[in-house]
Motif scaffolding. Sequence first.
Motif, PDB file in Angstrom:
ATOM      1  N   GLY A 272     -22.691 -19.800  12.488  1.00 62.17           N
ATOM      2  CA  GLY A 272     -22.274 -18.448  12.129  1.00 62.17           C
ATOM      3  C   GLY A 272     -21.791 -17.777  13.205  1.00 62.17           C
ATOM      4  N   ARG A 273     -21.633 -18.437  14.382  1.00 60.06           N
ATOM      5  CA  ARG A 273     -21.037 -17.636  15.550  1.00 60.06           C
ATOM      6  C   ARG A 273     -19.454 -17.313  15.130  1.00 60.06           C
ATOM      7  NH1 ARG A 273     -21.383 -19.680  21.620  1.00 60.06           N
ATOM      8  NH2 ARG A 273     -23.742 -19.332  21.148  1.00 60.06           N
ATOM      9  N   PRO A 274     -19.291 -16.082  15.043  1.00 61.99           N
ATOM     10  CA  PRO A 274     -17.940 -15.486  14.771  1.00 61.99           C
ATOM     11  C   PRO A 274     -16.904 -15.636  15.852  1.00 61.99           C
ATOM     12  CG  PRO A 274     -19.346 -13.551  15.197  1.00 61.99           C
ATOM     13  CD  PRO A 274     -20.220 -14.994  15.335  1.00 61.99           C
ATOM     14  N   ALA A 275     -15.662 -15.833  15.403  1.00 63.70           N
ATOM     15  CA  ALA A 275     -14.570 -15.892  16.279  1.00 63.70           C
ATOM     16  C   ALA A 275     -14.491 -14.507  17.113  1.00 63.70           C
ATOM     17  CB  ALA A 275     -13.090 -16.150  15.546  1.00 63.70           C
ATOM     18  N   GLY A 276     -14.219 -14.746  18.260  1.00 57.03           N
ATOM     19  CA  GLY A 276     -14.062 -13.371  18.961  1.00 57.03           C
ATOM     20  C   GLY A 276     -15.539 -13.086  19.501  1.00 57.03           C
ATOM     21  N   PHE A 277     -16.424 -13.817  19.375  1.00 50.38           N
ATOM     22  CA  PHE A 277     -17.868 -13.406  20.083  1.00 50.38           C
ATOM     23  C   PHE A 277     -17.827 -13.347  21.474  1.00 50.38           C
ATOM     24  CE2 PHE A 277     -22.381 -14.667  21.436  1.00 50.38           C
ATOM     25  CZ  PHE A 277     -22.977 -13.412  20.994  1.00 50.38           C
ATOM     26  N   THR A 278     -18.150 -12.471  22.210  1.00 48.56           N
ATOM     27  CA  THR A 278     -18.308 -12.451  23.845  1.00 48.56           C
ATOM     28  C   THR A 278     -19.525 -12.466  24.634  1.00 48.56           C
ATOM     29  OG1 THR A 278     -17.989 -10.028  23.627  1.00 48.56           O
ATOM     30  CG2 THR A 278     -15.855 -11.282  23.825  1.00 48.56           C
ATOM     31  N   GLY A 279     -20.705 -12.585  23.723  1.00 49.38           N
ATOM     32  CA  GLY A 279     -22.090 -12.765  24.171  1.00 49.38           C
ATOM     33  C   GLY A 279     -22.669 -11.295  24.136  1.00 49.38           C
ATOM     34  N   PRO A 319     -13.640  -5.571  23.793  1.00 47.23           N
ATOM     35  CA  PRO A 319     -13.212  -6.243  22.426  1.00 47.23           C
ATOM     36  C   PRO A 319     -11.907  -6.883  22.485  1.00 47.23           C
ATOM     37  CG  PRO A 319     -12.855  -3.809  22.398  1.00 47.23           C
ATOM     38  CD  PRO A 319     -13.427  -4.057  23.556  1.00 47.23           C
ATOM     39  N   VAL A 320     -11.638  -7.793  21.379  1.00 46.39           N
ATOM     40  CA  VAL A 320     -10.404  -8.323  21.072  1.00 46.39           C
ATOM     41  C   VAL A 320      -9.517  -7.258  20.457  1.00 46.39           C
ATOM     42  CG1 VAL A 320      -9.239 -10.131  20.002  1.00 46.39           C
ATOM     43  CG2 VAL A 320     -11.433 -10.686  21.125  1.00 46.39           C
ATOM     44  N   TRP A 321      -8.433  -6.812  21.165  1.00 48.54           N
ATOM     45  CA  TRP A 321      -7.907  -5.559  20.452  1.00 48.54           C
ATOM     46  C   TRP A 321      -6.941  -6.228  19.417  1.00 48.54           C
ATOM     47  CZ3 TRP A 321      -9.296  -0.705  21.506  1.00 48.54           C
ATOM     48  CH2 TRP A 321     -10.145  -0.516  22.735  1.00 48.54           C
ATOM     49  N   TYR A 370     -15.990  -6.188  16.272  1.00 55.17           N
ATOM     50  CA  TYR A 370     -16.866  -6.363  17.505  1.00 55.17           C
ATOM     51  C   TYR A 370     -18.305  -7.433  17.175  1.00 55.17           C
ATOM     52  CZ  TYR A 370     -18.507  -5.793  22.443  1.00 55.17           C
ATOM     53  OH  TYR A 370     -18.643  -5.812  23.689  1.00 55.17           O
ATOM     54  N   PRO A 371     -17.967  -8.638  17.468  1.00 54.34           N
ATOM     55  CA  PRO A 371     -19.147  -9.454  16.938  1.00 54.34           C
ATOM     56  C   PRO A 371     -20.296  -9.397  17.897  1.00 54.34           C
ATOM     57  CG  PRO A 371     -16.962 -10.570  17.067  1.00 54.34           C
ATOM     58  CD  PRO A 371     -16.799  -9.590  17.741  1.00 54.34           C
ATOM     59  N   VAL A 372     -21.404  -9.122  17.347  1.00 54.97           N
ATOM     60  CA  VAL A 372     -22.802  -9.154  18.122  1.00 54.97           C
ATOM     61  C   VAL A 372     -23.996 -10.326  17.615  1.00 54.97           C
ATOM     62  CG1 VAL A 372     -22.362  -6.831  18.919  1.00 54.97           C
ATOM     63  CG2 VAL A 372     -23.829  -7.343  17.098  1.00 54.97           C
ATOM     64  N   PHE A 373     -24.929 -10.541  18.275  1.00 53.68           N
ATOM     65  CA  PHE A 373     -25.942 -11.189  17.994  1.00 53.68           C
ATOM     66  C   PHE A 373     -27.081 -10.274  17.970  1.00 53.68           C
ATOM     67  CE2 PHE A 373     -29.814 -13.663  18.473  1.00 53.68           C
ATOM     68  CZ  PHE A 373     -29.783 -14.583  17.231  1.00 53.68           C
ATOM     69  N   ASP A 374     -27.842 -10.021  16.853  1.00 56.12           N
ATOM     70  CA  ASP A 374     -28.846  -9.058  16.664  1.00 56.12           C
ATOM     71  C   ASP A 374     -30.176  -9.700  16.670  1.00 56.12           C
ATOM     72  OD1 ASP A 374     -30.996  -7.192  16.341  1.00 56.12           O
ATOM     73  OD2 ASP A 374     -29.708  -6.108  14.928  1.00 56.12           O
ATOM     74  N   PRO A 375     -30.962  -9.819  17.841  1.00 57.07           N
ATOM     75  CA  PRO A 375     -32.237 -10.735  17.745  1.00 57.07           C
ATOM     76  C   PRO A 375     -33.162 -10.197  16.995  1.00 57.07           C
ATOM     77  CG  PRO A 375     -32.105  -9.447  19.767  1.00 57.07           C
ATOM     78  CD  PRO A 375     -30.746  -9.302  19.082  1.00 57.07           C
ATOM     79  N   VAL A 377     -32.726  -9.297  13.616  1.00 56.44           N
ATOM     80  CA  VAL A 377     -32.602 -10.088  12.400  1.00 56.44           C
ATOM     81  C   VAL A 377     -32.065 -11.549  12.414  1.00 56.44           C
ATOM     82  CG1 VAL A 377     -31.946  -7.835  11.144  1.00 56.44           C
ATOM     83  CG2 VAL A 377     -30.372  -9.293  12.474  1.00 56.44           C
ATOM     84  N   ARG A 378     -32.061 -12.152  13.846  1.00 58.21           N
ATOM     85  CA  ARG A 378     -31.504 -13.524  14.377  1.00 58.21           C
ATOM     86  C   ARG A 378     -30.355 -13.864  13.538  1.00 58.21           C
ATOM     87  NH1 ARG A 378     -37.665 -16.539  14.020  1.00 58.21           N
ATOM     88  NH2 ARG A 378     -38.552 -14.961  15.398  1.00 58.21           N
ATOM     89  N   LYS A 379     -29.390 -13.249  13.654  1.00 57.05           N
ATOM     90  CA  LYS A 379     -28.129 -13.571  13.086  1.00 57.05           C
ATOM     91  C   LYS A 379     -26.928 -12.884  13.576  1.00 57.05           C
ATOM     92  CE  LYS A 379     -28.111 -10.809   8.682  1.00 57.05           C
ATOM     93  NZ  LYS A 379     -27.733 -10.769   7.464  1.00 57.05           N
ATOM     94  N   TYR A 380     -25.770 -13.146  13.552  1.00 56.90           N
ATOM     95  CA  TYR A 380     -24.595 -12.613  14.260  1.00 56.90           C
ATOM     96  C   TYR A 380     -24.149 -11.478  13.113  1.00 56.90           C
ATOM     97  CZ  TYR A 380     -24.092 -16.316  17.429  1.00 56.90           C
ATOM     98  OH  TYR A 380     -24.550 -17.217  18.340  1.00 56.90           O
ATOM     99  N   LEU A 381     -23.672 -10.640  13.705  1.00 53.28           N
ATOM    100  CA  LEU A 381     -23.301  -9.342  12.908  1.00 53.28           C
ATOM    101  C   LEU A 381     -21.937  -9.096  13.339  1.00 53.28           C
ATOM    102  CD1 LEU A 381     -26.258  -7.156  12.604  1.00 53.28           C
ATOM    103  CD2 LEU A 381     -25.811  -8.745  10.963  1.00 53.28           C
ATOM    104  N   ALA A 382     -20.851  -8.578  12.414  1.00 55.24           N
ATOM    105  CA  ALA A 382     -19.714  -8.090  12.849  1.00 55.24           C
ATOM    106  C   ALA A 382     -19.462  -6.611  12.594  1.00 55.24           C
ATOM    107  CB  ALA A 382     -18.614  -8.955  11.976  1.00 55.24           C
TER     108      ALA A 382
END
Length: 589
Positions: A272-279, A319-321, A370-375, A377-382
């Motif tokens: 589920g790691r989205p494209a453009g995820f920067t950590g 972010p990826v502009w 802007y993709p983030v990982f929310d610990p 809810v333990r998943k990636y959010l866009a």
Amino acid sequence: MIRSGLVWLMLAAAVPAARADLAVTARPDRTTVVAGEPFRFTVNVAGGDQSVPAPTIPPVAGLDFAAAGQAQNITMVNGTVSASITYQYTAVAHTPGPLVLPSVVVTWQGKAYATDPIRLTVVKGGPSGAPGQPGAPGNDAPGAFVSAAASKRRAYVGEQVVYSLRLHHRVQLVSQPRFVGTPTFPGFVAEDLETRSYTAPHQGLQYNVAEVRTALFPTAPGEVAITGPAIQIAVAEGGGSDPFAMFFGGARTHNLQPEPVRVTILPLPEEGRPAGFTGAVGSYRLTAALDHTSVEVGRPVTLTLEVAGRGLVKALREPVWPEIPGVRRYETLTDVKSHHEGDAIVGSKIFRATLIPQTSGRIAIPTIVYPVFDPEVRKYLALRTGGLVLAVKPGAPGTLAAGGVPDAGMPAAAGVRTLTQDIRFLKATPDPRRPAPDPWTRPGAWALLVAPLGFVLAGSAAAWARERQARDPAGARARGALMAAMARLKMARPRRDAADPLAIAAAVQEVLANYLGDRWGVSPSGLTLTEIQRRLAVRGAEPALLARLTSLWEEADLIRYAPQAAGSTDPVARLDESLALVRELESLT
């Protein structure tokens, strides 16, 4: 006393002393005390003159008092002289339960001045300490000890973990506790939180607790043992068995080392790691705004993107502009605001991009993701921005947009007819009847004429480069770090059939340490793996990059110091991996 009396005599001779009533107050340093342990009791007498007698402390069953000194302050306001005297006492209660301190009385010039009674709570004392701990030896409960805890035993890379280091003590300390050395947390980015003081029970006894909390953000996965710094305390000789030893005896120091706290750091999930995820790890929200919604062609407008919430906001990446048709985007400026709220690090990071519209009309700003990982809810959010629209008006007739290209929607100046929006270059057709050109007009001849000038310019450039290096040796060292690293790797590269694993392992660490030392302007001999990880994490290195560097460094250590346990990796391949790492670090360091 002689000097104090002289002061009073001079003041009395200068001005008449006016009689004033006394103000007598009394207070203990705390209202809950431990049986058998000393506490401070202060009586303040304000007003009057030097003839005011010392206060009378009434006897109280189960309570002992001893004078611990006094301080005097003399003032003169509008010709009136007054004194304020503070009397210090050390008191020890012996019987648990409620205790009332009767009024303290000062009698002066035939009038009695009394304080209000004070209620105390005396709690049960106990053994002064366990063997090896501050306190009386041979007992079970320590006089002082440290404990440590982590808010989570399992956390993801980048997820906040609160580390708490607590000093518990029920013996009187003769000085402020201090850390032994500087607290460091290898493998984490650390942010200080607010310290706390409170009381807490332990083995049926009441302890004073000083708690230092630190927000830790792990930078790499794995099993980690968090070891806090030792705390040094000073306790009166005798461990508190003599209540007055802290004032009249010596002190003994103790270094209290907390037990390591083990935490499992999980890697961020690949699924589920989205494209453009920067950590980005944390709980964030995303907003975007334009400082103007209507501008003319060629006029700048600022697009502001704000990522705010809980997490290590200073490590958030740009972010990826998206591409915006008809608009040029220029360099992005950033601003970070961070603080702590309770146990959480919160704040925002703002990215400001300058936009220059090239054409007139209605321009829709594409959605920014802007993709983030929310610990939590333990998943990636866009995270996505809302729709933004920029209305661009034509500029004045004949005005050029940025880049020198006329606006497509701009009306032409009077009397000028627009033929095209492009540039067409004219090419003349050669005339065969035209005589041959002069030899000096041939390209080769001009090269001969220009060559001396080129040598002069090259020499000037070299001299300028040497002068610049002399003025800024650190900058020159940083600029030449990549070339120096490549040269070292070339010298260390042997024939594949003659590769020496030990020599190549040493070369790998030497290349990485020298490269980073050149970039940071520090000595490579002081760059340990832990220090390199800390510096790169502060600069926002991605966890994957840190993991590769750590793996390469530790593999080199294994080959150098335990070759029998090392694997059979191609030694030359490690040089290739070093070069790849250096190229990636070039944009980060």
